[in-house]
Design an enzyme around this catalytic site. Sequence first.
Site, PDB file in Angstrom:
ATOM      1  N   HIS A 114      28.126   6.861   9.181  1.00 19.11           N
ATOM      2  CA  HIS A 114      29.318   7.173   9.970  1.00 19.11           C
ATOM      3  C   HIS A 114      29.010   7.085  11.462  1.00 19.11           C
ATOM      4  CE1 HIS A 114      31.032   8.543   6.225  1.00 19.11           C
ATOM      5  NE2 HIS A 114      32.118   9.017   6.806  1.00 19.11           N
ATOM      6  N   HIS A 167      24.690  15.120   6.479  1.00 20.46           N
ATOM      7  CA  HIS A 167      23.535  14.629   7.232  1.00 20.46           C
ATOM      8  C   HIS A 167      22.837  15.754   7.978  1.00 20.46           C
ATOM      9  CE1 HIS A 167      24.037  10.340   6.607  1.00 20.46           C
ATOM     10  NE2 HIS A 167      25.319  10.439   6.890  1.00 20.46           N
TER      11      HIS A 167
END
Length: 338
Positions: A114, A167
Amino acid sequence: MDSVHIQGVWIAERLQERMKGQENLWLAVTHLGDPKAAFLLVFPLVYFTSKRTGVALLWVAAFSEWFNLIFKWLLFGERPFWWIGESRLFLDREPNLHQFPSTCETGPGSPSGHSMVTAAVWWVVVSSLGSYLYSQTRSVVLSVSPYLFYLVLLISVGLSRIFILAHFPHQVVAGSITGFLMGVVLQRRVPEQRPLLFFMASFGLLLTALTLNAGLRLLGIDVSWSIALANKWCSRPEWIRLDSTPFSSLTRDCGALLGLGLAQYWRPGGWSMPWAPRALSLALSSMGLYHVHRLPLPVQPQSLFYTLFFIKFVMVPQIVMVLVPGLVHMFTHKMKKH
């Protein structure tokens, strides 16, 4: 790396504590940073503002996500939502953390896709916009404003990925820096007026990735290790989606590149239209892409899913660059005759 991961978990816990009640906002931000958004949302908006920038955006989105996949296969990055359980380092004090529908991605975690794709794609947008604003106004302050937006966007997307446990912070930072560098490099090599054979190289990208995959398997490395961990530690089985697998990213990128080549082959240079037909084309294209995206695909057999997923993204440039503007041009041309 354990100490880095532990610090990342406590950062995620503090974020979730301080931003309690703002889950929907951060989920919206993480959706904005999703690579799919670059193809389905940002691409048509930019293309009908500036054709060259739109083509550059699609080109950069596909290549940056492809490189992200290669990096993930080579770096074996963990994701917080499974590492917390697998590490067994939190038996004395388990962190107070929650998973979300966008948490359970199945690919390795490093670097953040992302953040990387957002940094690459939006660099194309803001650098083009900044140059345009300066050429029109000669105002340094005004031309710098897109870059401030860029910085805020990268920070927001990165925080959203940490917030939902997709993440660790260092993966977000690595993705943002790598994406920025890729955006700078790839923007200078926009494939305009190239023969269709050039875009058939998308199959070369597919073959390269598959060859790397096969090579790692021959070395005894299980490249699907992350999928098993995601299935094991995701709190809701329905949050595991086939379109979040590494191979889905690969088919999306290769399909989009082939579609870009076909679109430029069918209609080199596109159509020249005033702002009103462009706005109409944008609205119709966005509606078309929305419905294409919403089309349900069979998940079994997986080969059929990936084939249809590939075709779906081949269609994205066709809809935006050929079909919709062609129909709008034909309609407005007839209106002028009458």
